[in-house]
Motif scaffolding. Sequence first.
Motif, PDB file in Angstrom:
ATOM      1  N   ILE A 159      32.331  46.326  27.097  1.00  0.00           N
ATOM      2  CA  ILE A 159      31.236  46.880  27.759  1.00  0.00           C
ATOM      3  C   ILE A 159      30.017  45.740  27.664  1.00  0.00           C
ATOM      4  O   ILE A 159      29.714  45.563  26.683  1.00  0.00           O
ATOM      5  N   TYR A 160      29.568  45.416  28.892  1.00  0.00           N
ATOM      6  CA  TYR A 160      28.669  44.174  28.949  1.00  0.00           C
ATOM      7  C   TYR A 160      27.309  44.752  29.173  1.00  0.00           C
ATOM      8  O   TYR A 160      27.102  46.020  29.754  1.00  0.00           O
ATOM      9  N   VAL A 161      26.025  43.950  28.519  1.00  0.00           N
ATOM     10  CA  VAL A 161      24.800  44.121  29.047  1.00  0.00           C
ATOM     11  C   VAL A 161      24.203  43.051  29.824  1.00  0.00           C
ATOM     12  O   VAL A 161      24.816  41.925  29.951  1.00  0.00           O
ATOM     13  N   ALA A 162      23.092  43.160  30.455  1.00  0.00           N
ATOM     14  CA  ALA A 162      22.554  42.044  31.403  1.00  0.00           C
ATOM     15  C   ALA A 162      22.205  40.810  30.168  1.00  0.00           C
ATOM     16  O   ALA A 162      21.822  40.973  29.350  1.00  0.00           O
ATOM     17  N   GLY A 163      22.708  39.886  31.086  1.00  0.00           N
ATOM     18  CA  GLY A 163      22.852  38.290  30.328  1.00  0.00           C
ATOM     19  C   GLY A 163      24.083  38.029  29.692  1.00  0.00           C
ATOM     20  O   GLY A 163      24.269  36.988  29.311  1.00  0.00           O
ATOM     21  N   ASP A 164      24.986  38.988  29.347  1.00  0.00           N
ATOM     22  CA  ASP A 164      26.062  38.760  28.819  1.00  0.00           C
ATOM     23  C   ASP A 164      26.905  37.868  29.695  1.00  0.00           C
ATOM     24  O   ASP A 164      26.830  38.181  31.181  1.00  0.00           O
ATOM     25  N   SER A 165      27.926  37.313  29.482  1.00  0.00           N
ATOM     26  CA  SER A 165      29.273  36.729  30.292  1.00  0.00           C
ATOM     27  C   SER A 165      30.625  37.214  30.039  1.00  0.00           C
ATOM     28  O   SER A 165      30.812  37.421  29.045  1.00  0.00           O
ATOM     29  N   GLY A 166      31.162  37.587  30.983  1.00  0.00           N
ATOM     30  CA  GLY A 166      32.512  38.125  30.989  1.00  0.00           C
ATOM     31  C   GLY A 166      33.629  37.048  31.425  1.00  0.00           C
ATOM     32  O   GLY A 166      33.136  36.155  32.372  1.00  0.00           O
ATOM     33  N   THR A 167      34.541  37.169  30.701  1.00  0.00           N
ATOM     34  CA  THR A 167      35.830  36.306  31.075  1.00  0.00           C
ATOM     35  C   THR A 167      36.888  36.802  31.974  1.00  0.00           C
ATOM     36  O   THR A 167      37.297  38.109  31.726  1.00  0.00           O
ATOM     37  N   ILE A 168      37.149  36.222  33.319  1.00  0.00           N
ATOM     38  CA  ILE A 168      38.118  36.915  34.229  1.00  0.00           C
ATOM     39  C   ILE A 168      39.383  36.677  33.390  1.00  0.00           C
ATOM     40  O   ILE A 168      40.016  35.858  33.151  1.00  0.00           O
ATOM     41  N   LEU A 169      40.180  37.887  33.718  1.00  0.00           N
ATOM     42  CA  LEU A 169      41.426  37.972  33.052  1.00  0.00           C
ATOM     43  C   LEU A 169      42.522  37.562  34.256  1.00  0.00           C
ATOM     44  O   LEU A 169      42.176  37.505  35.718  1.00  0.00           O
ATOM     45  N   GLY A 170      43.870  37.151  33.909  1.00  0.00           N
ATOM     46  CA  GLY A 170      44.831  36.917  34.938  1.00  0.00           C
ATOM     47  C   GLY A 170      45.569  37.826  35.496  1.00  0.00           C
ATOM     48  O   GLY A 170      45.286  39.086  34.948  1.00  0.00           O
ATOM     49  N   ASN A 171      46.517  37.708  36.382  1.00  0.00           N
ATOM     50  CA  ASN A 171      47.196  38.773  36.951  1.00  0.00           C
ATOM     51  C   ASN A 171      48.318  39.039  35.840  1.00  0.00           C
ATOM     52  O   ASN A 171      48.663  38.172  35.279  1.00  0.00           O
ATOM     53  N   MET A 172      48.609  40.347  35.928  1.00  0.00           N
ATOM     54  CA  MET A 172      49.711  40.883  34.863  1.00  0.00           C
ATOM     55  C   MET A 172      50.929  40.782  35.805  1.00  0.00           C
ATOM     56  O   MET A 172      51.617  39.795  35.713  1.00  0.00           O
ATOM     57  N   ASP A 173      51.239  42.060  36.696  1.00  0.00           N
ATOM     58  CA  ASP A 173      52.479  41.890  37.447  1.00  0.00           C
ATOM     59  C   ASP A 173      52.248  42.602  38.760  1.00  0.00           C
ATOM     60  O   ASP A 173      53.225  43.178  39.292  1.00  0.00           O
ATOM     61  N   LEU A 174      51.052  42.355  39.113  1.00  0.00           N
ATOM     62  CA  LEU A 174      50.612  42.938  40.548  1.00  0.00           C
ATOM     63  C   LEU A 174      51.535  41.904  41.602  1.00  0.00           C
ATOM     64  O   LEU A 174      51.406  40.743  41.476  1.00  0.00           O
ATOM     65  N   ALA A 175      52.016  42.465  42.811  1.00  0.00           N
ATOM     66  CA  ALA A 175      52.819  41.973  43.506  1.00  0.00           C
ATOM     67  C   ALA A 175      52.929  42.727  44.742  1.00  0.00           C
ATOM     68  O   ALA A 175      52.679  43.952  44.888  1.00  0.00           O
ATOM     69  N   ILE A 176      53.107  41.885  46.244  1.00  0.00           N
ATOM     70  CA  ILE A 176      53.098  42.463  47.189  1.00  0.00           C
ATOM     71  C   ILE A 176      54.403  41.654  47.761  1.00  0.00           C
ATOM     72  O   ILE A 176      54.414  40.246  47.538  1.00  0.00           O
ATOM     73  N   THR A 177      55.201  42.125  48.392  1.00  0.00           N
ATOM     74  CA  THR A 177      56.520  41.807  49.001  1.00  0.00           C
ATOM     75  C   THR A 177      56.395  40.507  49.812  1.00  0.00           C
ATOM     76  O   THR A 177      55.418  40.562  50.850  1.00  0.00           O
ATOM     77  N   ASP A 178      56.799  39.622  49.668  1.00  0.00           N
ATOM     78  CA  ASP A 178      56.843  38.157  50.654  1.00  0.00           C
ATOM     79  C   ASP A 178      55.544  37.556  50.241  1.00  0.00           C
ATOM     80  O   ASP A 178      55.332  36.934  51.258  1.00  0.00           O
ATOM     81  N   LYS A 179      54.583  37.741  49.450  1.00  0.00           N
ATOM     82  CA  LYS A 179      53.530  37.012  49.161  1.00  0.00           C
ATOM     83  C   LYS A 179      53.114  36.885  47.588  1.00  0.00           C
ATOM     84  O   LYS A 179      53.985  37.281  46.610  1.00  0.00           O
ATOM     85  N   VAL A 180      52.412  35.807  47.573  1.00  0.00           N
ATOM     86  CA  VAL A 180      52.056  35.454  46.319  1.00  0.00           C
ATOM     87  C   VAL A 180      50.564  35.500  45.816  1.00  0.00           C
ATOM     88  O   VAL A 180      49.700  35.544  46.540  1.00  0.00           O
ATOM     89  N   PHE A 181      50.332  36.005  44.465  1.00  0.00           N
ATOM     90  CA  PHE A 181      49.109  36.010  44.040  1.00  0.00           C
ATOM     91  C   PHE A 181      48.302  34.660  43.887  1.00  0.00           C
ATOM     92  O   PHE A 181      48.656  33.720  43.724  1.00  0.00           O
ATOM     93  N   LYS A 182      47.022  34.606  44.543  1.00  0.00           N
ATOM     94  CA  LYS A 182      46.187  33.883  44.517  1.00  0.00           C
ATOM     95  C   LYS A 182      44.785  33.756  43.919  1.00  0.00           C
ATOM     96  O   LYS A 182      43.724  32.900  44.127  1.00  0.00           O
ATOM     97  N   GLY A 183      44.601  34.997  43.198  1.00  0.00           N
ATOM     98  CA  GLY A 183      43.554  35.011  42.486  1.00  0.00           C
ATOM     99  C   GLY A 183      42.542  36.328  42.671  1.00  0.00           C
ATOM    100  O   GLY A 183      43.319  37.178  43.345  1.00  0.00           O
TER     101      GLY A 183
END
Length: 669
Positions: A579-603
């Motif tokens: 849980i963040y407050v104003a001025g904090d910086s959060g780090t973006i997490l990566g993809n776990m196992d999200l998927a769509i048929t015939d497509k690739v994760f791009k962010g």
Amino acid sequence: MKTIFKIISRCALVIIMALAILSSLPVRSAFALGFAGGSGSVGDPYQINTMNQLNMVRYGLGYSYILTANIDLSDATASGGLYDNGGKGWQPIGDSTTPFTGNFDGGSYTISGLYINRVESSDAYTGLFGYLSGGSITDLILDGEVHGFMWTGALVGKVSGGKVEGVTNNADVTSYNAYGGGIAGSLVGTNGVILTCINNGNIGFAPSIATAWSIGGIVGAVDTEAHISDAINNGSVLGAQYIGGIAGSIKGTVELSTNYGQVDGQWAIGGIVGGADVDSLTALSINHGTITSEYDYVGGIVGGGSGVIYLSMNYGSINSYSNYIGGIIGGNGIGGRVSTVINYGNVLYLGSSTGLIYVGGIAGVNQDAITNAMNFGRVDSTVVSGGVVGGNDVNGLILNVSNSASVTGGGYSGGIVGRNQGLVQNVYSLNTSDGAMTLGSPSLGYMISGDVLGSIIGFNNGTLKQAYSLGNSINKVGETDSSSVIEDADLYFKGKNLILYNNSDDSVLTQNRLLVNRLSDNSEAYNELEDELIMTSWNLGVLEEYDFPTLYTEARIHYFSIIYFANGSTGTVPFDETIYVAGDSGTILGNMDLAITDKVFKGWNHQADGLGTGYELDDTYEFIDTDLNLYAQFEAPLPDTGRSSDVGGLFLVIGAVLMIISRKRNSQV
């Protein structure tokens, strides 16, 4: 002999080249001559101005069509009419084996007198069209009466990867089993969309079929990766299970939609959506209709589920005779996120029980996260009630919420939460809690409870942090047990008699002001109470219909989160517990196992359509004044470098080879 061979070779070449050219030209057949004009292509659709021409569409399911006049089917689908079909009325165009894959442009004209009565168990995919796959139906007005067994819609029974846009339905629709809607029975497929559609018809089910489910004003069910946008329902919706003003049940997305119709059912009943699956999204939607449920899970936006509800409001009254009743959602399950929502509708329990039934201004019960929520609707019951949430589960988070309305309940009742087992933090109770007031008092913000009453929480065996109360409050927390943690609460208030009752000296009470602690031996330790404390810099902002203000005081710290959305994909969404407050910086997490048929994760992107700011693993985000919502983005892989050819191209290749052979032979003559 060589001369004859040259003549034959050249003739063959001419024939093959002619066939290649002819194979690429449209064929003007007897079928094409049956229409008012056009060639059936996207740029030159077949023109329809009679009911017989409309009926011919079923014999050319892959072409493009346009309506050029109003069509009345009343006489043709009536008993003994041309399209009576033994009392079953109009035969839907296309089915699951041979779906409609073309394009149908209604030209803003009306097809009236549509009558369909196909309610046998062998009947499926009922509507003007039975099954749409990959094609489109646009700009059409419908009027009539449609009865179907399963997958029933006035326009189309099922949409699979197709588009429906700009359609208005005035026909009444009855489903005898499952998947019924004013526009479509169900919507599936990666590219399945329903856009800017309106339903004015009444949507219901046969009373003799008690299990009719997934019934909606626009569509019965929305599957993964499909979505509804800019839809309006004005008709009443009646069903048994998973009943919604816009959609009965969803795994995909419903957004920018409004319901004005009354919605009634038995289980999982919502003003916008009846039941929401994990990773589904209900956003930017408003309910004005009255919602009534006979059994469990009823809400102004969603009846129950584990999806995401975002930027939505309810004005309609919520009524139920059973459990899990909320102004926004009846039951917010594990994986469910409710954020930036407002309820103005009264939430009423109409049953006679006094047991553990949960009623709340925002949610009846919460098992995951509710943040940035405001309630202005009266909560009235004889059971566990909260101005925001009736019952907060052990894993439930309630953050940055307020209640400004009266709460009447029994058992455990509180201005924010009736019974808390999880975390309640940074909350505002603007009501008063005066036991001398009677049921039905017109005063704004009063509280009544037949048992344990608290201006913030009725019963707490979870954690309460940063709680604020405004008014004459009898109890801050009605009752606690040994698991209770109340810390850094500050307990700001304006009024008198702020008391915290605590019946266990094992409870953790730290850095709190103005409390009375009831010890285990029933003795009391009093803190000094002043007659009045004035809250500083109270600001509710400007409340307008589409404005979602932020509550704050000088004493309050605003908390933020990074929330990840599957955005139509399947799999597990990353969860950032920080849980963040104003001025904090959060780090973006990566993809776990999200998927769509015939497509690739791009962010990730902060807009669902991918047009906003993009983020990748380990990128950082500095918080200023809002949460960061991130939507998974996918793209098609690099195209296959292999080549394919059509019949015309094959002819051209063969012709070219023969030409080379002919030239070689000529050179040898």
